[in-house]
Design a protein around this motif. Structure first.
Motif, short mmCIF file in Angstrom:
data_model
loop_
_atom_site.label_atom_id
_atom_site.label_comp_id
_atom_site.label_asym_id
_atom_site.label_seq_id
_atom_site.Cartn_x
_atom_site.Cartn_y
_atom_site.Cartn_z
N PHE A 104 5.00 -3.74 8.75
CA PHE A 104 4.01 -2.65 8.64
C PHE A 104 3.24 -2.80 7.33
O PHE A 104 2.02 -2.75 7.29
N ASN A 105 4.01 -2.94 6.26
CA ASN A 105 3.42 -3.06 4.94
C ASN A 105 2.56 -4.32 4.83
O ASN A 105 1.46 -4.28 4.29
N GLU A 106 3.09 -5.41 5.38
CA GLU A 106 2.37 -6.67 5.30
C GLU A 106 1.04 -6.58 6.06
O GLU A 106 0.00 -7.02 5.57
N ALA A 107 1.09 -5.94 7.22
CA ALA A 107 -0.14 -5.80 8.02
C ALA A 107 -1.17 -4.98 7.25
O ALA A 107 -2.35 -5.33 7.19
N ALA A 108 -0.69 -3.87 6.62
CA ALA A 108 -1.61 -3.03 5.86
C ALA A 108 -2.22 -3.80 4.71
O ALA A 108 -3.40 -3.65 4.39
N GLN A 109 -1.38 -4.64 4.10
CA GLN A 109 -1.86 -5.43 2.97
C GLN A 109 -2.98 -6.38 3.43
O GLN A 109 -3.99 -6.52 2.74
N VAL A 110 -2.79 -6.96 4.61
CA VAL A 110 -3.79 -7.86 5.16
C VAL A 110 -5.13 -7.14 5.31
O VAL A 110 -6.20 -7.66 5.00
N PHE A 111 -5.04 -5.86 5.73
CA PHE A 111 -6.29 -5.10 5.92
C PHE A 111 -6.80 -4.48 4.62
O PHE A 111 -7.72 -3.68 4.62
N GLY A 112 -6.17 -4.80 3.51
CA GLY A 112 -6.67 -4.39 2.19
C GLY A 112 -6.28 -2.99 1.77
O GLY A 112 -6.96 -2.40 0.92
N TRP A 154 -1.11 2.77 -3.08
CA TRP A 154 -0.97 4.22 -2.87
C TRP A 154 -1.15 4.58 -1.41
O TRP A 154 -0.40 5.37 -0.84
N THR A 155 -2.17 3.95 -0.77
CA THR A 155 -2.40 4.21 0.65
C THR A 155 -1.19 3.79 1.46
O THR A 155 -0.76 4.50 2.36
N ARG A 156 -0.64 2.61 1.12
CA ARG A 156 0.53 2.14 1.86
C ARG A 156 1.71 3.11 1.69
O ARG A 156 2.41 3.41 2.64
#
Lengths: 282, 429
Positions: free
Chosen positions: A179-187, A191-193
């Motif tokens: 989940f975190n990795e995917a969010a990171q990919v989308f920038g 804090w948002t994560r």
């Protein structure tokens, strides 16, 4: 077939009997003690409790302490938990050090802080060494209520943040990494994560931690008693004083029932306020 | 090798079992239950030294709240294990009222002949014709001061005949000189401050304890006490035993029970002086604390219990008790004076108090049964409201007086000294 169906009930029978004898019986006895006078039903104990000199102060102090300590502990635990998640090597050691206060009893924790905050304590020696004070400064008297409050709050936070942190770290460990990795990919920012992924996913842990800590905060006693004595009345301390010093078991039981009701209401509020998806329940 | 090890273990086990059996066979011991001398060192002094030479005695301690429950339970079920009890006058009185103890008239006559003052013995009669308990040892409350405090003593003040006005002036002088309040009282949760109000403050200012609770004298007394409190360290509401703040140099002048000052005086006897509590307009109130020995009805070993009482009331044992645990004799015994240890210091303050020309004895409350705690609460609540919360004195005394009156009516306890005696419950006038 018949025995198979009975097996689970037979297995929980000892535990149920144990609870009934050592928990339910005293509970019923306490409730009866609180609601009776001379073996007849009566509200006299509650009237006595409510009209007592220290009742309002004790109620106010207990709520103030809970409302201050619990949010600070949750925030601290989230911060500590997030930090721990980012540490690779030595993570276990750091977690181990953070949980040391857990192994210390309430009373010992109170004594530790007493040795820091009392007149001839470490804090005064330190301030005197720096030349900031000219003579011993009293921090824990009825004349210094704000210092006393923060002293007690600090000791409580020191003593029992670890238990919240453990629950929260356990929750964080269950958040899937992708989940975190995917969010990171989308920038997504850190804090948002944290607010959009971690917080919603650790809700069950957060709920357990909040219930556990709040119930314990309403039962705060030994730390307050060691540091504040009579200067900072709390509900549990009043129950103890009525039982032990005033030797009136009825009023002490009334306090116990009041603390139980407050704890039940707080638990109910958390259960309703923090929604947890049924499929995420253990 | 292995076999030898197992064998030796077996032998050891057998020896242990043998010992235990022997212990069980010799269990015809006299059980002595006491609410006094409970702290570990005091109980050890009792077992190891004071009771030395008494065969087969088992000294067991009990917390005061549990004591009456246990005694009543044994009496009601008829299953007696305890042969002798030691407790305070106020703890024994409610049990004696329920006829739990056997009369000890012969023993009392014997002790009177051996030198126990009749006035002390009479306390054990609890107002009846029978000797309900034998006075065992006594204590009281005194003041202790560090020697460096003496230079601030107001001019012309005699430390053995201090008044409350002089104590206030003394405290003020110390505060002016050192910038801190140097007088201390044990007003914390485990302190005995309630006894100060019941045995010292009220008798000194009003000549009574219950009757005069809301008198004009009491109002004037509380006004002066507020003045005193302005030179008392605010840490006082945390103190349990005054020996600790005295040793920590936080407090220079303190009032407390002799047993709770003993440690400081024993460690640094040359640093301290001891003296009686101050006097007010009605005299120098003081409260003797009497502990007594009683034998329960149906006790399994009356002879053993009687032998222990005889032992504990012997002159040598009484002196040893004073030396080891700072409880003073009930027998007419001269304490070794002029010594340099804490106990002689305390003994000199006790005898100065007892022999003061204006001494006014105030007894521990009697007849309150399990309401003793709530009786103390009235005095502590009054203190909290007037002194700590700054409430109006007359209004507080009126309100707390009603609580006290209801309590007295509820228990039906008659007045005790120094209040004038009453028919039925002691009234708050």
């Amino acid at each position: 077939m018949q025995t198979k169906r009975l097996t689970p009930y037979l297995l929980i029978l000892p535990a149920t009997a144990f609870l009934a004898v050592l928990f339910l019986v005293p509970l019923v006895q306490t409730i009866w003690l609180a609601f009776s006078q001379g073996n007849a039903p009566s509200m006299a104990n509650f009237q006595r409790m409510v009209s007592d000199l220290n009742f309002n102060t004790a109620l106010r102090n207990t709520f103030l302490l809970t409302l201050f300590v619990v949010p600070v502990q949750i925030a601290l635990s989230l911060a500590m938990g997030s930090l721990a998640m980012h540490i690779g090597k030595g993570r276990e050691t750091i977690l181990w050090i953070w949980t040391i206060p857990l192994g210390i009893s309430d009373l010992a924790a109170g004594l530790v802080w007493l040795s820091i905050l009392q007149n001839s304590g470490y804090l005064n020696s330190f301030l005197y060494g720096l030349g900031l004070i000219e003579r011993q400064q009293a921090w824990l008297t009825y004349q210094t209520p704000i210092a006393l409050f923060f002293g007690i709050a600090m000791a409580e936070i020191w003593r029992s943040t670890a238990i919240v942190m453990i629950v929260i770290v356990a929750g964080m460990n269950q958040v899937p990494k992708d989940f975190n990795e995917a969010a990171q990919v989308f920038g997504a920012s850190r804090w948002t994560r944290f607010t959009k992924i971690t917080l919603p996913l650790i809700r069950p842990a957060l709920q357990s931690a909040l219930i556990l800590r709040t119930v314990l905060a309403f039962e705060v006693f030994a730390v307050v008693y060691t540091l504040g004595g009579r200067n900072f009345p709390v509900l549990m301390g009043e129950a103890y004083t009525w039982q032990n010093t005033n030797q009136n078991y009825g009023v002490a039981a009334a306090y116990a029932v009041l603390i139980m009701v407050i704890s039940l209401v707080a638990t109910f509020v958390y259960l309703k306020a923090i929604k947890v998806d049924p499929e995420r329940l253990p | 090798m292995k076999i030898t090890k197992t064998t030796s273990r077996l032998l050891g086990g057998a020896a242990l079992a043998g010992l235990m059996l022997a212990g069980a066979a010799a269990s015809a011991e006299t059980i002595f239950l006491s609410t006094q001398l409970r702290p570990l060192e005091e109980a050890q002094a009792m077992r190891g030294d004071i009771l030395k030479g008494v065969p087969d005695v088992n000294y067991v301690v009990e917390e005061p709240p549990q004591f009456p429950i246990r005694m009543t339970a044994e009496s009601q079920t008829g299953r007696h294990t305890i042969s002798l009890v030691g407790a305070l006058h106020g703890e024994l009185a409610p049990l004696a009222e329920r006829d739990i103890f056997m009369p000890l008239n012969d023993l009392a006559a014997e002790l009177a002949a051996a030198g126990m003052p009749q006035s002390v013995l009479d306390l054990g009669k609890l107002g009846t014709d029978d000797q309900e308990y034998i006075p065992w040892m006594q204590a009281t409350y005194v003041m202790a001061a560090k020697k460096e405090a003496l230079e601030y003593l107001p001019e012309g003040a005699d430390i053995n005949a201090l008044t409350y006005e002089q104590l206030i002036a003394w405290g003020q002088a110390m505060k002016d000189a050192t910038g801190a309040e140097r007088i201390g009282f044990p007003a914390g949760p485990n302190g005995l401050m309630a006894r100060f109000f019941e045995g010292y403050f009220y008798p000194s200012y009003t000549g009574g304890v219950v009757r005069s609770f809301r008198s004009a004298d009491a109002v004037a007394g509380w006004e002066e006490f507020k003045e005193l409190w302005s030179v008392v360290t605010p840490n006082s509401t945390n103190y349990a035993f005054m020996q600790e703040p005295l040793l920590a140099d936080e407090v220079w002048v303190a009032w407390d029970h002799v047993a709770r000052l003993k440690e400081a005086l024993n460690v640094f006897p040359e640093d301290f002086v001891t003296f009686p509590a101050p006097a007010g307009p009605h005299g120098r109130g003081y409260m003797p604390v009497i502990a007594g020995l009683a034998i329960p009805q149906g006790a399994p070993d009356v002879d053993g219990a009687t032998a222990i009482i005889r032992h504990l009331t012997q002159t040598d044992t009484q002196l040893l008790t004073a030396e080891l645990v700072a409880f003073f004799p009930t027998m007419e015994v001269d304490l070794p004076e002029g010594g340099e240890d804490g106990v002689s210091l305390l003994a000199s303050a006790v005898s100065a108090t007892q022999s003061a020309p204006d001494a006014l004895i105030s007894l521990l409350p009697i007849g309150l049964g399990d309401k003793g705690g709530e009786f103390n609460k009235v005095y502590m609540d009054t203190f909290q409201r007037i002194v700590l919360n700054g409430e109006d004195i007359a209004a507080t005394l009126a309100a707390e007086g009603d609580v006290l009156n209801a309590l007295m009516q509820d228990t039906g306890a008659p007045c005790w000294a120094p209040d004038a005696s009453s028919e039925g419950a002691c009234p708050v006038e």
